[in-house]
Write an enzyme that holds these catalytic residues in place. Structure first.
Site, PDB file in Angstrom:
ATOM      1  N   LYS A 142       8.467  -7.463   7.323  1.00 16.52           N
ATOM      2  CA  LYS A 142       9.852  -7.492   7.795  1.00 16.52           C
ATOM      3  C   LYS A 142       9.944  -6.858   9.190  1.00 16.52           C
ATOM      4  O   LYS A 142      10.535  -7.421  10.101  1.00 16.52           O
ATOM      5  CB  LYS A 142      10.714  -6.736   6.785  1.00 16.52           C
ATOM      6  CG  LYS A 142      12.164  -6.667   7.127  1.00 16.52           C
ATOM      7  CD  LYS A 142      12.899  -5.996   5.976  1.00 16.52           C
ATOM      8  CE  LYS A 142      14.208  -5.417   6.434  1.00 16.52           C
ATOM      9  NZ  LYS A 142      14.895  -4.685   5.362  1.00 16.52           N
TER      10      LYS A 142
ATOM     11  N   LYS B  17       4.816   7.664   6.639  1.00 19.01           N
ATOM     12  CA  LYS B  17       4.333   6.796   7.730  1.00 19.01           C
ATOM     13  C   LYS B  17       4.242   7.607   9.027  1.00 19.01           C
ATOM     14  O   LYS B  17       3.268   7.528   9.763  1.00 19.01           O
ATOM     15  CB  LYS B  17       5.306   5.631   7.958  1.00 19.01           C
ATOM     16  CG  LYS B  17       5.255   4.543   6.901  1.00 19.01           C
ATOM     17  CD  LYS B  17       6.164   3.393   7.329  1.00 19.01           C
ATOM     18  CE  LYS B  17       6.320   2.358   6.237  1.00 19.01           C
ATOM     19  NZ  LYS B  17       7.215   1.256   6.589  1.00 19.01           N
TER      20      LYS B  17
ATOM     21  N   GLU C 158      -0.702  -0.844   8.167  1.00 20.96           N
ATOM     22  CA  GLU C 158      -1.684  -1.530   7.328  1.00 20.96           C
ATOM     23  C   GLU C 158      -1.715  -3.030   7.628  1.00 20.96           C
ATOM     24  O   GLU C 158      -2.772  -3.643   7.783  1.00 20.96           O
ATOM     25  CB  GLU C 158      -1.334  -1.349   5.835  1.00 20.96           C
ATOM     26  CG  GLU C 158      -1.462   0.058   5.304  1.00 20.96           C
ATOM     27  CD  GLU C 158      -0.156   0.842   5.381  1.00 20.96           C
ATOM     28  OE1 GLU C 158       0.643   0.594   6.305  1.00 20.96           O
ATOM     29  OE2 GLU C 158       0.047   1.711   4.513  1.00 20.96           O
TER      30      GLU C 158
ATOM     31  N   GLU D  23      11.024   3.283  -5.710  1.00 18.81           N
ATOM     32  CA  GLU D  23      11.370   3.341  -4.288  1.00 18.81           C
ATOM     33  C   GLU D  23      12.894   3.285  -4.123  1.00 18.81           C
ATOM     34  O   GLU D  23      13.442   3.801  -3.155  1.00 18.81           O
ATOM     35  CB  GLU D  23      10.692   2.200  -3.504  1.00 18.81           C
ATOM     36  CG  GLU D  23      10.508   2.551  -2.024  1.00 18.81           C
ATOM     37  CD  GLU D  23       9.784   1.487  -1.195  1.00 18.81           C
ATOM     38  OE1 GLU D  23       9.882   0.300  -1.520  1.00 18.81           O
ATOM     39  OE2 GLU D  23       9.147   1.858  -0.195  1.00 18.81           O
TER      40      GLU D  23
ATOM     41  N   HIS E 228      -4.237   0.621 -27.504  1.00 23.49           N
ATOM     42  CA  HIS E 228      -5.503   1.319 -27.772  1.00 23.49           C
ATOM     43  C   HIS E 228      -5.720   2.427 -26.759  1.00 23.49           C
ATOM     44  O   HIS E 228      -6.846   2.861 -26.536  1.00 23.49           O
ATOM     45  CB  HIS E 228      -6.648   0.303 -27.764  1.00 23.49           C
ATOM     46  CG  HIS E 228      -6.410  -0.794 -28.756  1.00 23.49           C
ATOM     47  ND1 HIS E 228      -6.753  -0.684 -30.084  1.00 23.49           N
ATOM     48  CD2 HIS E 228      -5.780  -1.990 -28.624  1.00 23.49           C
ATOM     49  CE1 HIS E 228      -6.374  -1.779 -30.725  1.00 23.49           C
ATOM     50  NE2 HIS E 228      -5.770  -2.590 -29.866  1.00 23.49           N
TER      51      HIS E 228
ATOM     52  N   GLY F 178      12.884  -4.674   1.552  1.00 28.74           N
ATOM     53  CA  GLY F 178      11.516  -5.145   1.320  1.00 28.74           C
ATOM     54  C   GLY F 178      11.217  -5.392  -0.148  1.00 28.74           C
ATOM     55  O   GLY F 178      10.676  -6.430  -0.530  1.00 28.74           O
ATOM     56  N   ARG F 179      11.590  -4.429  -1.000  1.00 22.98           N
ATOM     57  CA  ARG F 179      11.248  -4.557  -2.425  1.00 22.98           C
ATOM     58  C   ARG F 179      12.128  -5.565  -3.149  1.00 22.98           C
ATOM     59  O   ARG F 179      11.966  -5.787  -4.342  1.00 22.98           O
ATOM     60  CB  ARG F 179      11.302  -3.184  -3.098  1.00 22.98           C
ATOM     61  CG  ARG F 179      12.588  -2.420  -2.885  1.00 22.98           C
ATOM     62  CD  ARG F 179      12.435  -0.965  -3.263  1.00 22.98           C
ATOM     63  NE  ARG F 179      13.608  -0.153  -2.949  1.00 22.98           N
ATOM     64  CZ  ARG F 179      13.821   0.451  -1.785  1.00 22.98           C
ATOM     65  NH1 ARG F 179      12.956   0.302  -0.801  1.00 22.98           N
ATOM     66  NH2 ARG F 179      14.890   1.179  -1.589  1.00 22.98           N
TER      67      ARG F 179
END
Ligand SMILES: O=P(O)(O)OC[C@H]1O[C@](O)(CO)[C@@H](O)[C@@H]1O
Length: 545
Positions: free
Chosen positions: A204, A510, A210, A351, A382, A265-266
């Site tokens: 965005k 960041k 990254e 977030e 398990h 973003g999410r």
């Protein structure tokens, strides 16, 4: 005490939380409990009867939602009001799946036409790739897409792609790269051929370290393996709201799909950020995913709270968080294709609601977003289910199960379903000491030994769970399911009076990461920070411990 904790509904809930019968009794007393506490909407069925609730509790939870202004908040979100006040943004992921003739305004401009135009551009792009009209630099068709992005520009598309595997057309393969760890991209590059690979950068901001580093490495690899600068346009595309930065970076403007600052973003997989999904499953299926979410939007915006799936789920989870000190919530998907969904919901919820400042800047005096975690059933049975059954923490659970499998093979699905239902039953009813003793009746142990073992086998039960069923996992039901959790997040954020749409904690990480980067790259020892940070930075510079 704040307004929220002083409110009549909060006070009533506080009283009620200490005076509830065991769920075993609630079921025994009311044979209609399942019918009364379940609902079907948008291709999803929610059974919330295995919760520590009575009619009085539900009534007060819904009253709390009303007192907190949830109805107004929902309307404000859908109509494009600036509800993300710390960033001065509207929150309009719902516009991404709104009907084509809807009119949703940001700064007086209807955003729906540009959403539709972007969908059309995606459609053309997907058709060009699938039909082989889009050629690589040696004239070959594209066989592989490497999607580069992180956070919301990664997890949603990745999880939805995985979930919709039965719908893959087979026209292309898709590889996801997120982490800045070189291993992530290096391993993917081993799988692809520069002549037939398209790199899709999803960012965005087009400013995320990254993503930019991975894109640079992809470009360097492309140029080192036969591609030239002129060929870049045939192999690199981007999705971003920062067109200038993407073109500066070397992406051809015609290969850029827009994003908007009114999409978090999410919450962005419904935008062109979802392009990798569309490339895998085709545009019709991508539009079906949007349609499922649209149906959930309509339900959320219009259904009375007592029949509103996101409202009920949000309020039930809040009930345990605020009145029973439940610090986490587990999502258990009984479907291998949905194995990634808990991680996606974790990002979405944590977030969004991992906040402690209220909208007016003051601090909350109640707990907010719990830890969201989970995994696929039956695997978790398990492992961590032991703690769900007998641990000291109360962990409400969501179980998710499609009734029909995409792989109907022998007894697998009936066994999967039996485990899912068996777990919710065990959590709810537990096992009394007397039941445990009765099970040991024929053992050769002494009475004293039986008593000790029975104490270990005893389980309090009364552990809450929701069960969500769907006929089959389809693009439509997946869309509805994801939108359900998106809206559930808004419900809780509204009651807690926090901004579910910013992420200042992540932003600090960041900023400090960039500061440390400069110190790692500088000559000489670092002595400007705290002793631990200096020590770690200097160890890295030295290259050995
Ligand atoms: O899409 P971008 O701008 O590269 O950001 C990636 C992600 O970084 C965050 O800002 C923080 O993780 C997310 O909200 C976002 O999805």
């Amino acid at each position: 005490m704040t307004q929220l904790t002083q409110s009549p509904a909060w006070q009533a809930l506080s009283q009620l939380s200490g005076n509830l019968p065991h769920m075993r009794k609630l079921f025994a007393d009311n044979p209609q409990r399942f019918e009364q506490m379940s609902l079907k909407q948008c291709g999803l069925f929610l059974d919330y009867s295995k919760n520590r609730v009575t009619d009085a509790v539900l009534q007060q939870l819904l009253a709390l939602a009303e007192e907190a202004g949830l109805e107004q908040k929902i309307a404000a979100m859908f109509s494009g009001e600036i509800i993300n006040t710390t960033e001065q943004r509207a929150v309009l992921h719902t516009a991404l799946r709104a009907p084509a003739d809807a009119d949703i305004r940001v700064d007086g401009v209807n955003v729906v036409p540009e959403v539709q135009a972007t969908l059309d551009k995606m459609e053309q792009f997907v058709a060009d790739i699938h039909q082989g009209n889009w050629k690589g630099y040696t004239g070959k068709t594209i066989t592989d897409v490497v999607s580069i992005g992180i956070g919301g520009s990664f997890l949603g598309p990745k999880i939805a792609s995985e979930a919709l595997r039965p719908y893959w057309t087979g026209a292309v393969k898709c590889h996801y790269v997120a982490n800045v760890d070189a291993t992530s991209i290096a391993e993917k590059l081993k799988l692809v051929d520069p002549e037939t690979t398209l790199f899709l950068t999803s960012s965005k901001s087009f400013g995320t370290q990254e993503t930019l580093t991975n894109t640079l490495s992809a470009k360097a690899w492309f140029l080192a393996n036969g591609g030239t600068q002129q060929d870049v346009a045939k192999h690199f595309a981007a999705i971003t709201s920062n067109v200038a930065k993407a073109t500066d970076f070397g992406i051809d403007e015609t290969n850029i799909f827009p994003m908007w600052d009114w999409v978090g973003g999410r919450y962005s997989l419904w935008s062109a950020i979802g392009l990798p999904i569309a490339l895998l499953v085709g545009m019709d299926n991508f539009r079906a995913l949007l349609a499922g979410a649209r149906e959930m939007d309509a339900h959320f915006a219009s259904a009375p709270f007592s029949e509103n799936m996101p409202v009920l789920m949000g309020m039930l989870s809040l009930w345990y968080n605020n009145f029973f000190n439940a610090q986490s919530h587990v999502v258990l998907t009984y479907d291998h294709y949905l194995r990634g969904l808990p991680a996606y919901f974790q990002q979405l919820d944590m977030e969004s609601n991992g906040k402690s400042a209220k909208m007016d800047g003051s601090q909350v005096d109640y707990s907010t977003g719990p830890v969201i975690w989970g995994g696929e059933g039956t695997n978790g049975q398990h492992a961590y289910h032991q703690l769900l059954h007998q641990g000291t923490a109360l962990i409400p659970a969501d179980f998710i199960l499609p009734l029909q499998s995409h792989n109907p093979l022998g007894e697998h699905h009936i066994q999967l379903a039996s485990n899912c239902f068996g777990q919710t039953q065990a959590l709810m009813q537990g096992r009394t000491f007397d039941e445990a003793m009765a099970e040991l009746k024929n053992s050769k142990l002494s009475d004293a030994e039986k008593t000790v073992i029975a104490k270990h086998k005893e389980m309090a039960g009364n552990k809450p769970s929701n069960t969500i069923l769907m006929d089959k996992l389809t693009p439509q039901t997946l869309g509805a399911l994801i939108a359900l959790y998106e809206h559930r997040t808004l419900v809780q954020g509204t009651i807690w009076d926090i901004n579910s749409f910013d992420q200042w904690g992540v932003e600090l990480g960041k900023t400090l990461g960039n500061d440390v980067l400069a110190r790692l790259a500088a000559d000489g020892d670092c002595d400007a920070l705290d002793a631990s940070s200096n020590g770690l930075i200097n160890a890295f510079k030295k290259g050995n411990i």
